[in-house]
Design a protein around this motif. Structure first.
Motif, PDB file in Angstrom:
ATOM      1  N   VAL A 197     -11.343   5.183   6.537  1.00  0.00           N
ATOM      2  CA  VAL A 197     -11.401   4.847   5.139  1.00  0.00           C
ATOM      3  C   VAL A 197     -12.211   5.934   4.520  1.00  0.00           C
ATOM      4  O   VAL A 197     -13.324   6.181   4.865  1.00  0.00           O
ATOM      5  N   VAL A 198     -11.811   6.510   3.385  1.00  0.00           N
ATOM      6  CA  VAL A 198     -12.543   7.429   2.659  1.00  0.00           C
ATOM      7  C   VAL A 198     -12.812   6.779   1.265  1.00  0.00           C
ATOM      8  O   VAL A 198     -11.876   6.169   0.638  1.00  0.00           O
ATOM      9  N   ARG A 199     -14.090   6.741   0.852  1.00  0.00           N
ATOM     10  CA  ARG A 199     -14.461   6.376  -0.542  1.00  0.00           C
ATOM     11  C   ARG A 199     -14.510   7.586  -1.477  1.00  0.00           C
ATOM     12  O   ARG A 199     -15.042   8.848  -1.110  1.00  0.00           O
ATOM     13  N   CYS A 200     -13.783   7.705  -2.619  1.00  0.00           N
ATOM     14  CA  CYS A 200     -13.759   8.923  -3.509  1.00  0.00           C
ATOM     15  C   CYS A 200     -14.438   8.412  -4.662  1.00  0.00           C
ATOM     16  O   CYS A 200     -14.135   7.416  -5.462  1.00  0.00           O
ATOM     17  N   THR A 201     -15.738   8.998  -5.026  1.00  0.00           N
ATOM     18  CA  THR A 201     -16.493   8.699  -6.352  1.00  0.00           C
ATOM     19  C   THR A 201     -16.276   9.801  -7.372  1.00  0.00           C
ATOM     20  O   THR A 201     -16.876  11.056  -7.097  1.00  0.00           O
ATOM     21  N   PRO A 202     -15.667   9.519  -8.323  1.00  0.00           N
ATOM     22  CA  PRO A 202     -15.015  10.759  -9.106  1.00  0.00           C
ATOM     23  C   PRO A 202     -16.483  11.301  -9.844  1.00  0.00           C
ATOM     24  O   PRO A 202     -17.334  10.508 -10.281  1.00  0.00           O
ATOM     25  N   ARG A 203     -16.616  12.634  -9.890  1.00  0.00           N
ATOM     26  CA  ARG A 203     -17.469  13.446 -10.833  1.00  0.00           C
ATOM     27  C   ARG A 203     -16.931  14.894 -11.216  1.00  0.00           C
ATOM     28  O   ARG A 203     -16.018  15.372 -10.521  1.00  0.00           O
ATOM     29  N   ASP A 204     -17.593  15.519 -12.289  1.00  0.00           N
ATOM     30  CA  ASP A 204     -17.298  16.674 -12.400  1.00  0.00           C
ATOM     31  C   ASP A 204     -17.735  17.765 -11.110  1.00  0.00           C
ATOM     32  O   ASP A 204     -18.971  17.375 -10.511  1.00  0.00           O
ATOM     33  N   PRO A 205     -16.987  18.854 -10.931  1.00  0.00           N
ATOM     34  CA  PRO A 205     -17.742  19.558  -9.785  1.00  0.00           C
ATOM     35  C   PRO A 205     -18.983  20.318 -10.486  1.00  0.00           C
ATOM     36  O   PRO A 205     -19.214  20.440 -11.629  1.00  0.00           O
ATOM     37  N   GLU A 206     -19.668  20.881  -9.563  1.00  0.00           N
ATOM     38  CA  GLU A 206     -20.977  21.508  -9.715  1.00  0.00           C
ATOM     39  C   GLU A 206     -20.814  22.789 -10.238  1.00  0.00           C
ATOM     40  O   GLU A 206     -21.774  23.779 -10.342  1.00  0.00           O
ATOM     41  N   TYR A 207     -19.534  23.217 -10.403  1.00  0.00           N
ATOM     42  CA  TYR A 207     -19.257  24.657 -10.791  1.00  0.00           C
ATOM     43  C   TYR A 207     -18.235  24.773 -12.010  1.00  0.00           C
ATOM     44  O   TYR A 207     -17.518  23.591 -12.100  1.00  0.00           O
ATOM     45  N   GLU A 208     -17.927  25.808 -12.653  1.00  0.00           N
ATOM     46  CA  GLU A 208     -17.084  26.034 -13.741  1.00  0.00           C
ATOM     47  C   GLU A 208     -15.701  26.398 -13.242  1.00  0.00           C
ATOM     48  O   GLU A 208     -16.131  27.494 -12.389  1.00  0.00           O
ATOM     49  N   VAL A 209     -14.444  26.031 -13.831  1.00  0.00           N
ATOM     50  CA  VAL A 209     -13.611  26.619 -13.453  1.00  0.00           C
ATOM     51  C   VAL A 209     -12.704  26.767 -14.916  1.00  0.00           C
ATOM     52  O   VAL A 209     -12.431  25.986 -15.436  1.00  0.00           O
ATOM     53  N   SER A 210     -12.169  28.151 -15.172  1.00  0.00           N
ATOM     54  CA  SER A 210     -11.544  28.042 -16.647  1.00  0.00           C
ATOM     55  C   SER A 210      -9.959  27.698 -16.293  1.00  0.00           C
ATOM     56  O   SER A 210      -9.338  27.313 -17.258  1.00  0.00           O
ATOM     57  N   ASP A 211      -9.456  27.805 -15.096  1.00  0.00           N
ATOM     58  CA  ASP A 211      -8.006  27.450 -14.952  1.00  0.00           C
ATOM     59  C   ASP A 211      -8.052  27.000 -13.736  1.00  0.00           C
ATOM     60  O   ASP A 211      -7.851  27.615 -12.534  1.00  0.00           O
ATOM     61  N   GLU A 212      -7.871  25.669 -13.821  1.00  0.00           N
ATOM     62  CA  GLU A 212      -7.747  24.660 -12.451  1.00  0.00           C
ATOM     63  C   GLU A 212      -6.755  24.904 -11.593  1.00  0.00           C
ATOM     64  O   GLU A 212      -6.899  25.035 -10.286  1.00  0.00           O
ATOM     65  N   ALA A 213      -5.685  25.076 -12.206  1.00  0.00           N
ATOM     66  CA  ALA A 213      -4.388  25.234 -11.486  1.00  0.00           C
ATOM     67  C   ALA A 213      -4.667  26.493 -10.505  1.00  0.00           C
ATOM     68  O   ALA A 213      -4.014  26.591  -9.448  1.00  0.00           O
ATOM     69  N   PHE A 214      -4.994  27.689 -11.182  1.00  0.00           N
ATOM     70  CA  PHE A 214      -5.197  28.867 -10.643  1.00  0.00           C
ATOM     71  C   PHE A 214      -6.320  28.713  -9.381  1.00  0.00           C
ATOM     72  O   PHE A 214      -6.084  29.116  -8.331  1.00  0.00           O
ATOM     73  N   PHE A 215      -7.450  28.036  -9.630  1.00  0.00           N
ATOM     74  CA  PHE A 215      -8.457  27.730  -8.747  1.00  0.00           C
ATOM     75  C   PHE A 215      -7.750  27.160  -7.532  1.00  0.00           C
ATOM     76  O   PHE A 215      -8.081  27.729  -6.118  1.00  0.00           O
TER      77      PHE A 215
END
Ligand SMILES: C[S@@+](CC[C@H](N)C(=O)[O-])C[C@H]1O[C@@H](n2cnc3c(N)ncnc32)[C@H](O)[C@@H]1O
Length: 287
Positions: A197-215
């Motif tokens: 079982v995995v718990r996922c707690t949403p949050r923003d990443p600690e880094y910036e990405v300008s183009d999520e799909a490309f990242f």
């Protein structure tokens, strides 16, 4: 809502539903202790007012979720097998009538999901990756059961053997923690593999990405060459990442990063490299 000590017996549900076909990803949880614990893995303070369950099966977990929502809360359950949908609608007729439960018939990857506040699901293993990556970007707390190996890859950190594309992509959306290993004996019919079982707690990443799909595409590309140095991985995978001038990216990047292998590169380092690529490569936005 029923009191916890009145929970439906999971073996009785399977007998009444006359179901359980491993070919349809049907391994039903029958261990009451596991069933009782799973909803409690939701992060503290999570909004439980509308819980979503993907893959309702015979309803053993659905029953526990009805106990886990507040008095005026709601549970929605998606199930693909039409016989199980009919069974759930009959078995839970009172809860549906009272407006506490909605049974959605269809493939979780195709139906419109309701505006849930959190999801607790024992996922069908055959579609667990697609379903998880459909849920994660919605930024709601998730408690999801996976095959053990998948769960371990999801929570691995840079430098771990299991660290890979899956670990970076999942962490992009949430803090992910493996909260319980579940043996095959907890299911009927028993799967050939263990679960977790995995718990996922949403949050923003600690880094910036300008183009999520490309990242995400770049990370996927680089891990296809995980035994190579990043230098070679960047150069060899332009057809996947979309880079037109990988040499320009390698030349602009930090020498020590280019000498590492993808398995030792942190999400923040991947993100910095993706930002650099967007600045210098014409294929992904640069000059
Ligand atoms: C692992 S069982 C879990 C059942 C139940 N929640 C439990 O814990 O006992 C997964 C369930 O998902 C259903 N299922 C499989 N693929 C699905 C899909 N793409 N969308 C919705 N349900 C699916 C199966 O029919 C099965 O009932």
């Amino acid at each position: 809502m029923t009191a916890p000590d009145e929970s439906r017996d999971p073996d009785g549900l399977i007998r009444r539903a006359k179901r359980g076909n491993p070919e349809f990803d049907q391994h039903f949880l029958v261990d009451d202790r596991v069933l009782d614990r799973i909803p409690n893995y939701l992060p503290e303070g999570a909004d439980r007012s509308h819980l979503l369950e993907i893959g309702g099966g015979t309803g053993a977990l659905t029953d526990r979720l009805l106990d886990a929502v507040p008095e005026d809360g709601h549970v929605s359950v998606v199930e693909r097998d039409p016989d199980l949908v009919s069974f759930l609608r009959k078995e839970f007729a009172d809860e549906i009538e009272a407006g506490d439960l909605t049974v959605i018939a269809g493939d979780a990857l195709e139906v419109d999901l309701p505006a849930f506040t959190a999801s607790v699901s024992n996922l069908p293993y055959g579609a667990s990756s697609e379903i998880a990556f459909d849920l994660l970007p919605r930024k709601r707390p998730l408690v999801l059961m996976f095959q053990r190996e998948f769960a371990e890859r999801m929570v691995a950190e840079a430098g771990d053997d299991d660290y890979g594309r899956l670990s970076v992509s999942a962490r992009h959306y949430a803090d992910v923690e493996l909260v319980e290993h579940v043996p095959a004996e907890a299911f009927d019919p028993q799967p050939r593999v263990e679960s977790a079982v995995v718990r996922c707690t949403p949050r923003d990443p600690e880094y910036e990405v300008s183009d999520e799909a490309f990242f995400l595409r770049f990370v996927k590309a680089l891990f296809t060459q995980r035994r190579k140095t990043m230098r070679n991985a960047v150069r060899n995978t332009g057809h996947i990442s979309g880079l037109e001038d990988p040499d320009a990216v390698v030349a602009a990047a930090d020498e020590s990063l280019m000498s590492k292998r993808a398995g030792n590169v942190t999400p923040a380092e991947f993100a910095a490299l993706a930002r650099l690529a967007i600045r210098v490569d014409p294929g992904v936005g640069g000059e």
